[in-house]
Design an enzyme around this catalytic site. Structure first.
Site, PDB file in Angstrom:
ATOM      1  N   TYR A 148      41.619  39.503  47.849  1.00 45.55           N
ATOM      2  CA  TYR A 148      41.468  40.419  46.717  1.00 45.55           C
ATOM      3  C   TYR A 148      42.554  40.119  45.705  1.00 45.55           C
ATOM      4  O   TYR A 148      43.721  40.434  45.921  1.00 45.55           O
ATOM      5  CB  TYR A 148      41.570  41.854  47.243  1.00 45.55           C
ATOM      6  CG  TYR A 148      41.262  42.961  46.266  1.00 45.55           C
ATOM      7  CD1 TYR A 148      40.795  42.726  44.985  1.00 45.55           C
ATOM      8  CD2 TYR A 148      41.440  44.283  46.660  1.00 45.55           C
ATOM      9  CE1 TYR A 148      40.511  43.770  44.110  1.00 45.55           C
ATOM     10  CE2 TYR A 148      41.146  45.336  45.803  1.00 45.55           C
ATOM     11  CZ  TYR A 148      40.695  45.070  44.524  1.00 45.55           C
ATOM     12  OH  TYR A 148      40.415  46.102  43.674  1.00 45.55           O
ATOM     13  N   LYS A 176      37.354  38.660  46.090  1.00 41.29           N
ATOM     14  CA  LYS A 176      37.030  39.684  45.099  1.00 41.29           C
ATOM     15  C   LYS A 176      37.972  39.458  43.927  1.00 41.29           C
ATOM     16  O   LYS A 176      39.194  39.545  44.067  1.00 41.29           O
ATOM     17  CB  LYS A 176      37.202  41.094  45.656  1.00 41.29           C
ATOM     18  CG  LYS A 176      36.919  42.180  44.625  1.00 41.29           C
ATOM     19  CD  LYS A 176      37.178  43.582  45.154  1.00 41.29           C
ATOM     20  CE  LYS A 176      36.955  44.624  44.057  1.00 41.29           C
ATOM     21  NZ  LYS A 176      37.299  45.992  44.510  1.00 41.29           N
TER      22      LYS A 176
END
Length: 306
Positions: A148, A176
């Site tokens: 992330y 992400k």
């Protein structure tokens, strides 16, 4: 004359599907406890309305203010609600590598299919330390890992060269992306097999068009079917309609994600107003005021009745 369209093969790989929701964590009215029944109803609705998978215990899920035990309870409750039909990715990121490993094991035990890991925040470690952190977690994990990249919250980037090296780890399968670095995203898409997910809703279509796998969306808590339709139309080859649908959602994306309020407060405000499970945010976050609530509802109604 209508321009003929050619269906587009969805990008691969898609280990968790294309349309993922970064689900809020419903609390009871006072915010002191999880609303597990509400979480199950919300999760079931999101899947029924087009979400391929759910990301729990992330930024939108208020992970900084939920306990380790609550994180596991939420995973178990949502797993019971959605069964095996929708992958569950659980956020496990902390500023402490040992604690992150512990949460990874706990998430797997509770039923998560994968974990979402941010760089250690606040301490702002150098890239070598960030890479070692991720490798340690991935080595310890029995489930796939999604990295992330969200420097606005962590204070550090996962630099592209670091991501290129980490892409070689067999357990690290996805990213992400909240870096707002579109050039770096395209370079990584062209040079790795990582499943790439847009983490900023305004980039859902743009990244998908250059080969991303899909999105992890906060706004999907509120309009899951509309956001899913953007990808579906693009896959059918109707790129103009996909763009129109993305543009249609943009005012709500802006109202939810680009205001002085965090993107946890705004979806909870709308869900509560629409009589869906949500509850208040936990302190130090505070509920939206009446003026903001009315503005969000007006934008929602305009977007959903176009």
């Amino acid at each position: 004359m209508k321009t003929p369209t050619t269906p587009r093969t969805p990008p691969a790989p898609a280990p968790f599907g294309r349309a993922l929701c970064a689900m809020i964590t419903p609390f009871t009215a006072g915010g002191e406890a999880l609303d597990l029944d509400g979480a199950q109803r919300l999760a079931a609705r999101l899947v029924a309305e087009g979400c391929d998978g759910l990301v729990l215990n992330g930024t939108t899920g208020e992970s900084p203010t939920t306990t380790d035990a609550e994180k596991s309870e939420l995973i178990r409750a949502v797993r019971e609600a959605v069964g095996d039909g929708a992958p569950i990715v659980s956020g496990v990121g902390t500023a402490d590598t040992r604690h992150t490993v512990e949460l990874t094991h706990a998430a797997q035990k509770a039923g998560a299919d994968a974990v979402l890991v941010v760089p250690p925040y606040y301490s702002r470690p150098p890239q070598e330390a960030i890479e070692e952190h991720f490798r340690t977690v991935a080595d310890a994990s029995g489930v796939p890992v999604m990295l992330y990249d969200i420097p606005a919250r962590t204070g550090v980037r996962i630099e592209p060269d670091t991501l290129l090296r980490l892409a070689e780890h067999p357990s690290i399968v996805a990213v992400k992306d909240c870096s707002n670095d579109f050039l770096a995203a395209q370079k990584l898409l062209s040079r790795t097999e990582l499943a790439y997910y847009a983490g900023c809703d305004e980039h859902n279509l743009a990244l998908y068009a250059v080969g991303a796998t899909g999105y992890v969306s906060t706004v999907a808590n509120v309009i899951p079917a509309q956001l899913r339709s953007v990808l579906d139309e693009f896959d059918k080859g109707d790129t103009k309609r996909a763009a129109r649908l993305q543009h249609q959602a943009t005012p709500l994306i802006e109202s939810i994600m680009h205001t002085p309020l965090p993107g946890t407060v705004t979806p909870k405000t709308l869900l509560t107003t629409l009589n869906h499970p949500a509850g208040p945010p936990r302190a130090p976050l505070r509920p939206a005021d009446s003026e903001t609530t009315a503005s969000l509802l007006t934008t929602y109604e305009r977007v959903t009745t176009c």
